[in-house]
Design a protein around this motif. Structure first.
Motif, PDB file in Angstrom:
ATOM      1  N   GLU A  30      99.477  38.664 -50.766  1.00 39.29           N
ATOM      2  CA  GLU A  30      97.902  38.257 -51.007  1.00 39.29           C
ATOM      3  C   GLU A  30      97.283  38.317 -49.676  1.00 39.29           C
ATOM      4  O   GLU A  30      97.644  37.632 -48.798  1.00 39.29           O
ATOM      5  N   ILE A  31      95.965  39.000 -49.594  1.00 32.83           N
ATOM      6  CA  ILE A  31      95.008  38.955 -48.617  1.00 32.83           C
ATOM      7  C   ILE A  31      94.241  37.783 -48.523  1.00 32.83           C
ATOM      8  O   ILE A  31      93.319  37.400 -49.674  1.00 32.83           O
ATOM      9  N   VAL A  32      94.498  36.885 -47.605  1.00 33.79           N
ATOM     10  CA  VAL A  32      93.570  35.569 -47.482  1.00 33.79           C
ATOM     11  C   VAL A  32      92.386  36.093 -46.412  1.00 33.79           C
ATOM     12  O   VAL A  32      92.591  36.513 -45.416  1.00 33.79           O
ATOM     13  N   LEU A  33      91.269  35.582 -47.314  1.00 29.26           N
ATOM     14  CA  LEU A  33      89.887  35.760 -46.428  1.00 29.26           C
ATOM     15  C   LEU A  33      89.368  34.413 -45.787  1.00 29.26           C
ATOM     16  O   LEU A  33      89.096  33.179 -46.661  1.00 29.26           O
ATOM     17  N   THR A  34      89.199  34.312 -44.673  1.00 31.81           N
ATOM     18  CA  THR A  34      88.568  32.955 -44.058  1.00 31.81           C
ATOM     19  C   THR A  34      87.302  33.237 -43.661  1.00 31.81           C
ATOM     20  O   THR A  34      86.949  34.023 -42.627  1.00 31.81           O
ATOM     21  N   GLN A  35      86.525  32.735 -44.280  1.00 30.86           N
ATOM     22  CA  GLN A  35      84.840  32.803 -43.879  1.00 30.86           C
ATOM     23  C   GLN A  35      84.497  31.595 -42.855  1.00 30.86           C
ATOM     24  O   GLN A  35      84.854  30.570 -42.855  1.00 30.86           O
ATOM     25  N   SER A  36      83.591  32.063 -41.869  1.00 27.81           N
ATOM     26  CA  SER A  36      83.221  30.865 -40.946  1.00 27.81           C
ATOM     27  C   SER A  36      81.892  31.253 -40.704  1.00 27.81           C
ATOM     28  O   SER A  36      81.427  32.441 -40.417  1.00 27.81           O
ATOM     29  N   PRO A  37      81.032  30.094 -40.104  1.00 29.40           N
ATOM     30  CA  PRO A  37      81.353  28.791 -40.546  1.00 29.40           C
ATOM     31  C   PRO A  37      81.269  28.327 -41.839  1.00 29.40           C
ATOM     32  O   PRO A  37      80.852  29.110 -42.679  1.00 29.40           O
ATOM     33  N   GLY A  38      81.820  27.038 -42.280  1.00 24.58           N
ATOM     34  CA  GLY A  38      81.790  26.612 -43.484  1.00 24.58           C
ATOM     35  C   GLY A  38      80.195  26.372 -44.083  1.00 24.58           C
ATOM     36  O   GLY A  38      79.911  26.539 -45.190  1.00 24.58           O
ATOM     37  N   THR A  39      79.553  25.942 -43.064  1.00 21.68           N
ATOM     38  CA  THR A  39      78.219  25.623 -43.291  1.00 21.68           C
ATOM     39  C   THR A  39      77.188  26.068 -42.233  1.00 21.68           C
ATOM     40  O   THR A  39      77.785  26.015 -41.001  1.00 21.68           O
ATOM     41  N   LEU A  40      76.290  26.872 -42.279  1.00 26.04           N
ATOM     42  CA  LEU A  40      75.402  27.384 -41.298  1.00 26.04           C
ATOM     43  C   LEU A  40      73.796  26.640 -41.467  1.00 26.04           C
ATOM     44  O   LEU A  40      73.083  26.873 -42.416  1.00 26.04           O
ATOM     45  N   SER A  41      73.529  25.910 -40.470  1.00 24.33           N
ATOM     46  CA  SER A  41      72.069  25.446 -40.605  1.00 24.33           C
ATOM     47  C   SER A  41      71.014  26.049 -39.821  1.00 24.33           C
ATOM     48  O   SER A  41      71.243  26.185 -38.707  1.00 24.33           O
ATOM     49  N   LEU A  42      70.318  26.753 -40.542  1.00 23.25           N
ATOM     50  CA  LEU A  42      69.179  27.744 -39.792  1.00 23.25           C
ATOM     51  C   LEU A  42      67.768  27.608 -40.289  1.00 23.25           C
ATOM     52  O   LEU A  42      67.673  26.786 -41.318  1.00 23.25           O
ATOM     53  N   SER A  43      66.849  27.993 -39.709  1.00 24.81           N
ATOM     54  CA  SER A  43      65.255  27.946 -40.225  1.00 24.81           C
ATOM     55  C   SER A  43      64.964  29.371 -40.540  1.00 24.81           C
ATOM     56  O   SER A  43      65.568  30.217 -40.281  1.00 24.81           O
ATOM     57  N   PRO A  44      63.769  29.208 -41.442  1.00 21.45           N
ATOM     58  CA  PRO A  44      63.346  30.393 -41.897  1.00 21.45           C
ATOM     59  C   PRO A  44      62.972  31.185 -40.547  1.00 21.45           C
ATOM     60  O   PRO A  44      62.421  30.566 -39.534  1.00 21.45           O
ATOM     61  N   GLY A  45      63.145  32.802 -40.508  1.00 18.72           N
ATOM     62  CA  GLY A  45      62.804  33.584 -39.385  1.00 18.72           C
ATOM     63  C   GLY A  45      64.095  33.769 -38.409  1.00 18.72           C
ATOM     64  O   GLY A  45      63.863  34.694 -37.331  1.00 18.72           O
ATOM     65  N   ASP A  46      64.739  32.704 -38.429  1.00 21.88           N
ATOM     66  CA  ASP A  46      66.244  32.905 -37.753  1.00 21.88           C
ATOM     67  C   ASP A  46      67.184  34.058 -38.123  1.00 21.88           C
ATOM     68  O   ASP A  46      67.007  34.532 -39.287  1.00 21.88           O
ATOM     69  N   ARG A  47      68.181  34.437 -37.408  1.00 20.63           N
ATOM     70  CA  ARG A  47      69.111  35.408 -37.406  1.00 20.63           C
ATOM     71  C   ARG A  47      70.395  34.882 -37.934  1.00 20.63           C
ATOM     72  O   ARG A  47      70.648  33.708 -37.069  1.00 20.63           O
ATOM     73  N   ALA A  48      70.955  34.988 -39.062  1.00 24.40           N
ATOM     74  CA  ALA A  48      72.139  34.387 -39.588  1.00 24.40           C
ATOM     75  C   ALA A  48      73.276  35.655 -39.369  1.00 24.40           C
ATOM     76  O   ALA A  48      73.238  36.736 -39.654  1.00 24.40           O
ATOM     77  N   THR A  49      74.529  35.044 -38.586  1.00 28.73           N
ATOM     78  CA  THR A  49      75.741  35.706 -38.657  1.00 28.73           C
ATOM     79  C   THR A  49      76.830  35.075 -39.421  1.00 28.73           C
ATOM     80  O   THR A  49      77.188  33.965 -38.955  1.00 28.73           O
ATOM     81  N   LEU A  50      77.361  35.581 -40.338  1.00 29.89           N
ATOM     82  CA  LEU A  50      78.396  34.984 -41.183  1.00 29.89           C
ATOM     83  C   LEU A  50      79.397  35.995 -40.850  1.00 29.89           C
ATOM     84  O   LEU A  50      79.497  37.303 -41.066  1.00 29.89           O
ATOM     85  N   SER A  51      80.737  35.160 -41.016  1.00 32.92           N
ATOM     86  CA  SER A  51      82.274  35.750 -40.422  1.00 32.92           C
ATOM     87  C   SER A  51      82.927  35.918 -41.652  1.00 32.92           C
ATOM     88  O   SER A  51      83.021  34.770 -42.375  1.00 32.92           O
ATOM     89  N   CYS A  52      83.711  36.980 -41.793  1.00 30.53           N
ATOM     90  CA  CYS A  52      85.041  36.846 -42.881  1.00 30.53           C
ATOM     91  C   CYS A  52      86.004  37.401 -42.151  1.00 30.53           C
ATOM     92  O   CYS A  52      86.012  38.801 -41.745  1.00 30.53           O
ATOM     93  N   ARG A  53      87.002  36.947 -41.979  1.00 32.19           N
ATOM     94  CA  ARG A  53      88.380  37.367 -41.321  1.00 32.19           C
ATOM     95  C   ARG A  53      89.534  37.382 -42.382  1.00 32.19           C
ATOM     96  O   ARG A  53      89.751  36.403 -43.040  1.00 32.19           O
ATOM     97  N   ALA A  54      90.076  38.487 -42.342  1.00 31.82           N
ATOM     98  CA  ALA A  54      91.041  38.802 -43.652  1.00 31.82           C
ATOM     99  C   ALA A  54      92.667  38.547 -42.582  1.00 31.82           C
ATOM    100  O   ALA A  54      92.896  39.035 -41.666  1.00 31.82           O
TER     101      ALA A  54
END
Lengths: 108, 120
Positions: free
Chosen positions: A1-25
């Motif tokens: 089974e491929i386990v997917l690990t997402q980070s961060p668990g929570t991301l706190s940003l403001s409107p207009g910011d850039r968001a970068t979400l990670s997923c590692r298999a």
């Protein structure tokens, strides 16, 4: 089974910011069959990205996906108020298909 | 307009059985793979099962293998999930989700879900 690990668990940003979400298999995702979904309370999940980088129908171009092998990224270039939600990555290249545990994108 | 409407949820005792249905409309059902996905209270999404467009290929998640059976009726535009030997940990909202094509595909349309509660 491929386990997917997402980070961060929570991301706190403001409107207009850039968001970068990670997923590692835990192993390489077959044929780059990697998708991202957005989940808002009391709504069905919404497909954003499939095949690593293809935007689903109607998805704004501020959403983009990238990556290969075992490391994948969802980028939201400029956050809009409606983008604050939980985001899941999923691999559908090999059974069992698996989802990550999600990243909650919250307003700072 | 693509629509997926689940039904059949409710309360069931541990060890019992339940059959979920998903009525599809607004697209050529027989041309698309279908899936069941669930979300337990306070948990993330968990893929449950997959069936290809012609039912030739079926997959199950490890937690339901041997207990759940997916099937489809292309003439009636319906998807089913027969659940047996239910456990407390099967309590979840169950969603049917359309694959983007006949085989392996991301899930491009989802229903609103049906709640299954397993409790004595």
């Amino acid at each position: 089974e491929i386990v997917l690990t997402q980070s961060p668990g929570t991301l706190s940003l403001s409107p207009g910011d850039r968001a970068t979400l990670s997923c590692r298999a835990s192993q390489s995702v077959s044929n780059n069959y990697l998708a991202w979904y957005q989940r808002k309370p009391d709504q069905a999940p919404r497909l954003l990205i499939y095949g690593v980088s293809w935007r689903a129908t109607g998805v704004p171009d501020r959403f983009s996906g990238s990556g290969s092998g075992t490391d994948y990224t969802l980028t939201i270039s400029r956050l809009e108020p409606e983008d604050f939600a939980v985001y899941y990555c999923q691999q559908y290249g090999s059974s069992p298909y698996t989802f990550g545990l999600g990243t909650k994108l919250e307003i700072k | 307009e693509v629509q997926l409407v689940e039904s059949g949820g409710g309360s069931v005792q541990p060890g019992g059985s339940q059959r979920l249905s998903c009525a599809a409309s607004g697209f050529t059902f027989s041309s698309y793979s279908m899936n069941w996905v669930r979300q337990a209270p306070g948990r993330g999404l968990e893929w449950v099962s997959y069936v290809s467009s012609g039912s030739n290929t079926i997959y199950y998640g490890d937690s339901v293998k041997g207990r759940f059976t997916i099937s489809r009726d292309n003439a009636g535009n319906s998807l089913y999930l027969q659940m047996t030997r239910l456990r407390d940990e099967d309590t979840a909202v169950y969603y049917c989700a359309r694959g983007g094509g006949p085989g392996r595909s991301a899930f491009d349309y989802w229903g609103q879900g049906t709640l299954v509660t397993v409790s004595s």
